[in-house]
Design an enzyme around this catalytic site. Structure first.
Site, PDB file in Angstrom:
ATOM      1  N   GLU A 415      35.300  31.858  21.439  1.00 13.99           N
ATOM      2  CA  GLU A 415      35.109  30.860  20.369  1.00 13.99           C
ATOM      3  C   GLU A 415      33.653  30.467  20.163  1.00 13.99           C
ATOM      4  OE1 GLU A 415      37.646  30.677  18.694  1.00 13.99           O
ATOM      5  OE2 GLU A 415      39.056  31.422  20.177  1.00 13.99           O
ATOM      6  N   GLY A 416      32.775  31.448  20.195  1.00 15.31           N
ATOM      7  CA  GLY A 416      31.345  31.185  20.124  1.00 15.31           C
ATOM      8  C   GLY A 416      30.806  31.046  21.524  1.00 15.31           C
TER       9      GLY A 416
END
Length: 537
Positions: A415-416
């Site tokens: 997620e990043g």
């Protein structure tokens, strides 16, 4: 006084972050007894249904053959029990069949499930994120057709962003959406790293897919969001398939899929070319979940390490009594507890916002990148320390300590990456408002009676001014110290959460709080010194 993850969660929810008062303000009051009952039952499900089979599921792994994905043998039955227990619906809106309970209770369930079996829990976690996205962006007709079955758990959800040429830089993705005569679209493209993109636990899967319209502008401004289902409404199979699964360092039971969209029929969700806005609703939900996953890795590692150290005899006594092993165990305990409470503090912001607190969204936005990055890094470190407590046996798969370390390593990437989280914190959260929300938070930390924590908060305030000035002067220079800044903030906020817990129950939480403030909080000063040195060079 020994506590467990479940008792810590109950204590944190009821005594530290104040869920009973927040729920009362929202008009759906929950007593401390209600909260305890829900968390206790969630813990029972995780320890009785998921945890006993986690090691065997890791060994079996997900299997791809002839276009079919099979999860570990115990997963379909476990998932059926998940659905039967109503766990997917815990915090989903009542209008779609959910129980409408606070998000902070879902966060508690996420931790317990991830600690029991991360590979299994990744599916429900991402389904919850997909539900959240569709609640906010689907039309009433779309929501009525998709959400009840996702909320019940009958269908799962998957997030399809990454492509071979487009990781965090989604502006260069190539998947295209061609308009059809019936108002729908045909999706063409390849997505990779799709968690639970195909499996044998449900008959249908809802895919949230980022793609480009034919006339889309270039870059991230030209991305739209679409939903395609594995099985179409007429019962026929959609034109999408799994092209293979990844062979990974960890989370072996979770199928990480290559998904091929070969003219798959889809519907647009939200406005054209505004897909990233909608997808970020799911991503932010997932970031909170992944940060909580980091807590769970620490909790699982601690559980195994404490049990092993209590029965392993060396030099005439159990190794838990050896000073250096005792130090490692206390560090694992203190860091995991600090992370757990920080996750609850972030999650309660969702519930405060639902109860009408207008400032809660800004606080959640500020805390989310810290939670995601700091807690997942601590999860990896704690899992590694857990292996060390086991000694040579920790390097052997049968103890389970190695599996936790392998599973934990993906969380700082999900997620990043954590570097991206740090840049998000600096640029979009701190510098964007001139540091106002961060200064407000620091002032809350400084109200603690502990002089060490107040001094650390003062140093963080000074560092905040330094990084804002650096970012304004030279964006690359500012971002080069973003990780150090986030780390410093995490260590300070972790101490703040423990100090609050100790104030509520000195007997149970005083020892880990004192250990943290004395031996771990100085790490914040080290990261601040790193910032000063880097910017002075």
């Amino acid at each position: 006084m020994t506590t467990t993850a479940a008792t810590d969660l109950i204590f944190g929810l009821t005594r530290v972050v104040g869920l009973p008062a927040v729920s009362e303000k929202a008009g759906a009051p929950l007593s401390a007894e209600d909260i305890a009952q829900i968390v206790t039952e969630a813990d029972r499900f995780c320890t009785e249904v998921l945890q006993p089979n986690a090691l065997a599921a890791d060994r079996a792994g997900a299997v791809y053959a002839n276009g079919v994905v099979t999860t570990p043998p115990t997963y379909p039955a476990a998932y059926a029990k998940w659905v039967e227990g109503g766990w997917q619906s815990l915090s989903a809106p009542a209008e779609y069949g959910g129980q409408g309970l606070p998000h902070s209770l879902w966060t508690a369930m996420t931790e317990l499930g991830m600690a029991a079996d991360t590979s299994f829990m990744l599916g429900p976690m991402l389904t919850a994120g997909a539900i959240d996205c569709l609640v906010h962006y689907a039309t009433p007709d779309q929501a009525a057709r998709w959400l009840p079955r996702m909320v019940s758990g009958e269908w799962t959800g998957a997030m399809c962003l990454t492509e071979p040429n487009a990781g965090s830089d989604l502006g260069v993705l190539r998947t295209r959406a061609e308009p059809l005569a019936n108002g729908k679209y045909a999706l063409h493209g390849q997505k990779i790293f799709i968690t639970w993109g195909e499996h044998d636990c449900t008959d249908n899967i809802v895919y949230l897919v980022l793609a480009r319209l034919p006339d889309a502008p270039p870059g991230s401004r030209g991305i739209s969001l679409f939903v395609a289902t594995k099985v179409k409404e007429d019962g026929s199979r959609n034109d999408l398939r799994c092209g293979g699964i990844e062979h990974k360092l960890g989370i072996h039971g979770s199928p990480t899929c290559v998904m091929l969209f070969e003219g798959a029929e889809a519907e647009m969700v939200g406005e054209p070319n505004r897909g990233l806005n909608a997808m970020f609703a799911m991503m932010n939900n997932a970031r909170l979940g992944v940060g909580t996953e980091g807590v769970a890795h620490g909790a699982a590692a601690l559980r195994l390490a404490e049990a092993y150290a209590a029965q392993r005899v060396q030099s005439g006594r159990v190794i838990a009594e050896h000073p250096d092993v005792a130090r490692m165990l206390m560090e694992m305990r203190a860091v995991t507890l600090a992370s757990r409470l920080l996750a609850l503090e972030t999650a309660i912001c969702v519930d405060r916002h639902a109860a009408g607190d207008t400032g809660a969204q800004a606080r959640q936005a500020l805390l989310t990148p810290i939670l995601k990055a700091w807690c997942t890094d601590r999860g990896v470190e704690t899992a590694s320390t857990g292996v060390q407590v086991h000694g040579g046996m920790g390097f052997i798969e049968e103890t389970g300590a190695a599996r936790i370390l392998r599973d934990a390593r993906i969380a700082p990437i999900y997620e990043g990456t954590n570097g991206i989280q740090a840049i998000d914190l600096l640029v979009r959260k701190v510098a964007k408002d001139g540091g106002a929300e961060m200064r407000t938070l620091i002032e809350e930390v400084k109200r603690t009676p502990d002089a060490r924590l107040r001094a650390a908060a003062d140093a963080l305030a000074a560092a905040t001014a330094t990084v804002i000035a650096a970012q304004a002067r030279d964006a690359d220079a500012g971002q080069s110290v973003a990780v150090a800044y986030l780390e410093a903030a995490g260590w300070v906020l972790g101490g703040w959460m423990l100090a609050r817990a100790a104030a509520e129950d000195p007997a149970a939480y005083g020892p880990p709080a004192e250990f943290y403030l004395r031996r771990l909080l100085p790490r914040a000063a080290g990261r601040i010194a790193e910032i000063e040195g880097a910017l002075a060079a």
